[in-house]
Design a protein around this motif. Sequence first.
Motif, PDB file in Angstrom:
ATOM      1  N   VAL A  60       3.728  -1.651   3.652  1.00 44.22           N
ATOM      2  CA  VAL A  60       3.528  -0.261   3.262  1.00 44.22           C
ATOM      3  C   VAL A  60       4.740   0.206   2.451  1.00 44.22           C
ATOM      4  CG1 VAL A  60       3.497   2.061   4.249  1.00 44.22           C
ATOM      5  CG2 VAL A  60       1.957   0.318   5.152  1.00 44.22           C
ATOM      6  N   LEU A  61       4.494   0.909   1.349  1.00 43.12           N
ATOM      7  CA  LEU A  61       5.581   1.454   0.523  1.00 43.12           C
ATOM      8  C   LEU A  61       5.617   2.966   0.660  1.00 43.12           C
ATOM      9  CD1 LEU A  61       4.046  -0.647  -1.865  1.00 43.12           C
ATOM     10  CD2 LEU A  61       6.179   0.064  -2.895  1.00 43.12           C
ATOM     11  N   HIS A  62       6.817   3.513   0.711  1.00 43.32           N
ATOM     12  CA  HIS A  62       6.969   4.963   0.720  1.00 43.32           C
ATOM     13  C   HIS A  62       7.571   5.438  -0.604  1.00 43.32           C
ATOM     14  CE1 HIS A  62       6.613   4.357   5.186  1.00 43.32           C
ATOM     15  NE2 HIS A  62       5.661   5.217   4.900  1.00 43.32           N
ATOM     16  N   ASP A  63       7.671   6.767  -0.721  1.00 43.88           N
ATOM     17  CA  ASP A  63       8.196   7.354  -1.966  1.00 43.88           C
ATOM     18  C   ASP A  63       9.523   6.717  -2.369  1.00 43.88           C
ATOM     19  OD1 ASP A  63       6.083   9.206  -2.247  1.00 43.88           O
ATOM     20  OD2 ASP A  63       6.994  10.510  -0.747  1.00 43.88           O
ATOM     21  N   ALA A  64      10.421   6.578  -1.400  1.00 41.25           N
ATOM     22  CA  ALA A  64      11.758   6.072  -1.722  1.00 41.25           C
ATOM     23  C   ALA A  64      11.692   4.649  -2.281  1.00 41.25           C
ATOM     24  CB  ALA A  64      12.642   6.114  -0.478  1.00 41.25           C
TER      25      ALA A  64
ATOM     26  N   GLY B 176       9.729  15.570  -1.378  1.00 40.42           N
ATOM     27  CA  GLY B 176       9.692  14.935  -2.692  1.00 40.42           C
ATOM     28  C   GLY B 176       8.726  13.767  -2.695  1.00 40.42           C
ATOM     29  N   GLY B 177       8.068  13.547  -3.846  1.00 38.05           N
ATOM     30  CA  GLY B 177       7.116  12.444  -3.944  1.00 38.05           C
ATOM     31  C   GLY B 177       7.747  11.243  -4.620  1.00 38.05           C
ATOM     32  N   ILE B 178       6.947  10.516  -5.363  1.00 39.98           N
ATOM     33  CA  ILE B 178       7.505   9.340  -6.046  1.00 39.98           C
ATOM     34  C   ILE B 178       8.357   9.786  -7.229  1.00 39.98           C
ATOM     35  CG2 ILE B 178       5.587   7.845  -5.309  1.00 39.98           C
ATOM     36  CD1 ILE B 178       4.505   7.992  -8.181  1.00 39.98           C
ATOM     37  N   THR B 179       8.200  11.041  -7.670  1.00 38.47           N
ATOM     38  CA  THR B 179       8.882  11.652  -8.827  1.00 38.47           C
ATOM     39  C   THR B 179       8.461  10.960 -10.133  1.00 38.47           C
ATOM     40  OG1 THR B 179      10.865  10.256  -8.900  1.00 38.47           O
ATOM     41  CG2 THR B 179      10.919  12.172  -7.413  1.00 38.47           C
ATOM     42  N   THR B 180       8.849  11.563 -11.242  1.00 35.96           N
ATOM     43  CA  THR B 180       8.484  10.967 -12.536  1.00 35.96           C
ATOM     44  C   THR B 180       9.205   9.627 -12.708  1.00 35.96           C
ATOM     45  OG1 THR B 180      10.176  12.387 -13.477  1.00 35.96           O
ATOM     46  CG2 THR B 180       7.903  13.068 -13.789  1.00 35.96           C
TER      47      THR B 180
ATOM     48  N   ILE C  88       0.870  -1.186   0.000  1.00 37.69           N
ATOM     49  CA  ILE C  88       0.000   0.000   0.000  1.00 37.69           C
ATOM     50  C   ILE C  88       0.897   1.223   0.000  1.00 37.69           C
ATOM     51  CG2 ILE C  88      -1.762   1.299   1.269  1.00 37.69           C
ATOM     52  CD1 ILE C  88      -2.730  -1.240   2.454  1.00 37.69           C
ATOM     53  N   TYR C  89       0.655   2.116  -0.944  1.00 40.48           N
ATOM     54  CA  TYR C  89       1.468   3.333  -1.010  1.00 40.48           C
ATOM     55  C   TYR C  89       1.046   4.310   0.089  1.00 40.48           C
ATOM     56  CZ  TYR C  89       2.992   7.958  -2.459  1.00 40.48           C
ATOM     57  OH  TYR C  89       3.517   9.223  -2.453  1.00 40.48           O
TER      58      TYR C  89
END
Length: 868
Positions: free
Chosen positions: A658-662, A702-706, A632-633
């Motif tokens: 759980v997954l994070h941006d990194a 910063g988010g997941i970025t492109t 889950i993001y």
Amino acid sequence: MLRIARQPLIFLFILFTFCIFILAQAVSKPEEILGFRVGEDYHLATYTQAISYFKKLAENSDRIKLFDMGKTSMGQTMTYAVISSAGNMAQLDKFKAIARRLSQANGLSAEEAVKLSEEGKAVVYIDGGLHASECAPAQHNIQLAYDLVTAKDPITLKVLEDVILVLVFANPDGMNLLAEWYHPNVGTPYEVSPMPWLYHKYAGHDNNRDSYIANLIETQNLTRLVHQEWYPVILYNHHQTAPFPARIWIPPNSEPTNPNVHPLLVRWQNLIGSAMGAAFDAEGKEGAISRIIFDTWYPGYVTQVVDSHNIISIMTETALYRYATPHFYTVRDFPKEYQDLTMSAFYPSPWKGGWWRLQDAVDYCLTASKAVLEVASKYRQELLYHKFKMGQDIIERFKKEPPYAWIIPEKQADPQAASLLLNRMILLGIDVYKSRQPFTCDGVSFPAGTYIIPMTQANALFIKNVFEEQHYPDMRKYPDLWQGLVESQKFEGSPFEAYDMMGWTLPYQFGVKTYSANTPLDVPMSPEQDVRPPKGGISGEAGEAYFIEHETNAGITAVNRILQKGGKVSWAKKSFLSGGQTYPEGTIIVPASNVERGFVQNLAKDLSLKITAVREAPKVETYALKKPRIGIYQSWISSEDEGWTRFILEQFEFPFSVLHDADIRAGALADSYDVIIMPDQNSPELVIDGHPKGTMPPAYVGGITTNGLRNLKLFAENGGCLIFINSICNLALETFGIPARNILKGVKREEFVCTGSILRMEFDPSHPLAYGMPKEAAAVFLESCAFDILPSFEAKKEPKSAARYAAENLLMSGWIYGERLIQQKSSVLDVPYGSGKVILLGFPVQFRGQPYGTFKLLFNAIYYAAAK
Ligand SMILES: [Zn+2]
């Protein structure tokens, strides 16, 4: 003689004074225990500190006792304080019984009620810290307890004589999380940065949208306290987001008014609000405002729940900068319409700017709480009597007018959902019965064992509030509705938006059939304390396979348990015949060779499942399920929807991580996951960009970025499955090159408005995403999507629709404008993507953990993803 007789009296007097002195000495001030003043700049007491201080108070005073009400989601004990005069404290059970009797009203004569009102005490419930980022109220609890326990002035002594205060920290986990986040940041550039996670394990800010259903353990504890034990006359729920530049928002409330309350209740809210306002102006505390923004329509809040239980709710919103950091304002910072400091009826002492510190907010909360306690003291008898009167009027009303009762058949598509709903209603103080004989109502026959909620009960308006369909008033009919001089709201021209949900009908959300009785019922019935779904069991002969229905959510729990144990499970791709019976597509098939009968028997018993054993495995094509590795993001811009998704998956025993941006930026997602769930987030851009640099400690910017977005695409292309929920579907539509569009994207308010209603959805039960769903069901709609499938050059890339908005009677509860725009548009898409899938759940199937009737779409999506 006289002199001899007087000496012991004098001695006793000196001894008494000395004891009082010692006692007063023994009660430590908060700062002596906490190490800082309550409300001091840059200091927040944790829940742990607050309770250890309360324990000191309770050790040294006979005006306060502590009680535990249960655990929090993170395993802490929820402790609350009861404060009153020593005399009252010795008779709490007696006063609880009086409060309960008056509150139930049934069978009590007016004379008896008068007598009990004379005898009883006004129980007042005050809480702080429900919304943990609104720091002042929880801190104020500490000072309020100290002030009351040590007070010697006649007004407070009278309050303690008349009132029993139940003082509650409504969100202990959040109170600790907030302080732990804030303190290390003090003095750094991130002092006022938002906390990057929810301040409740699952619900965050939504912990105040749970009160009418009590999914969270904290809500259950608070509900028991209010509706099973203390039956307060007033419930005061503190918040801290005043409409700027006002310093505190107090009742009277804004419009629309929820109609399911007794008029006396609204009168008392207005009276108490005015008394609070007077207290502020008497103390020279400027900036108390009323009658704008906060309305009483949506009953998910604790305040609106108790309103329809004849408990006078008071909500306030004190001004907040951030945490315990002070801030200076000038009039130039104010919105233009407030800059001329115009005096008005509901804002008679406009705030003129200056410093605003946590201490000020705490002081405002204290003034407000004390004003409420003083009203309760002054009007003790009237309040108690009116509590009875409201209950009695409601009982009498529903003897003469429909609905006379709500009828809930025992036979339901998902009997567990029905029993859960009924048990929560019992917890919420509703009397539920079971018919002992078959009966007919309005021409419909019901068997014995049917559940009945008669409306001749004091809390009947609550059940009406949550069971009936809502018809949100078209506020444009009242274009000049006056809501305050400085921010008048004119409802004209284009349609408006509501403060929260416009419709919520709980039986619809739960997928539970109910009937409201339009004629009086006459059937013998017995009260129910604990509603059990019909017993489960295995029918048929032992053989090659077991069949489990897909209609119940518990069937999914069974699948999880079987896979967890290493068993095999599949779904039938088509309907099939077995033993002369037709089984629909989606039927859950478990080969008997793989699981012990005892285990299956336990599943049936434990989950109330009707399982069929068959001698021969059916000859039907199936999807073989496998234990999916679920991610889950979780964005650092915290999302309630993400929390609720975890909550629901835990309830139905899905293992996940759980997954994070990194993690998403790092890629190689297929190594760890089969399915990645993207819960709803305010806007797609936030997912990609996250918190801007410099606004948060570096770990959270910063988010997941492109690049992360590319990794998600690769994950799906190479066989993974991505599930997007509600408005975040737009992220996939805009960046993945999917041949579909959301027709609501960019649509103007003049064309379409539906901010939180229940809509009729048509499902395609032959599509695996909709297995087990009825042909038609209720769905929550809030900032949702309506999809158009675009022509595609390759048939195998074409998205398949599993659900669409109904062609007729689309609105089931709430309000919608421009419905033609979405009728027959798709709401759930199964999109082939490379060798994987993208699943777009265009409406919030798990919204706030409430729509049990549509959870299955998420569960199906998870298994469908990993099915072969
Ligand atoms: Zn709040």
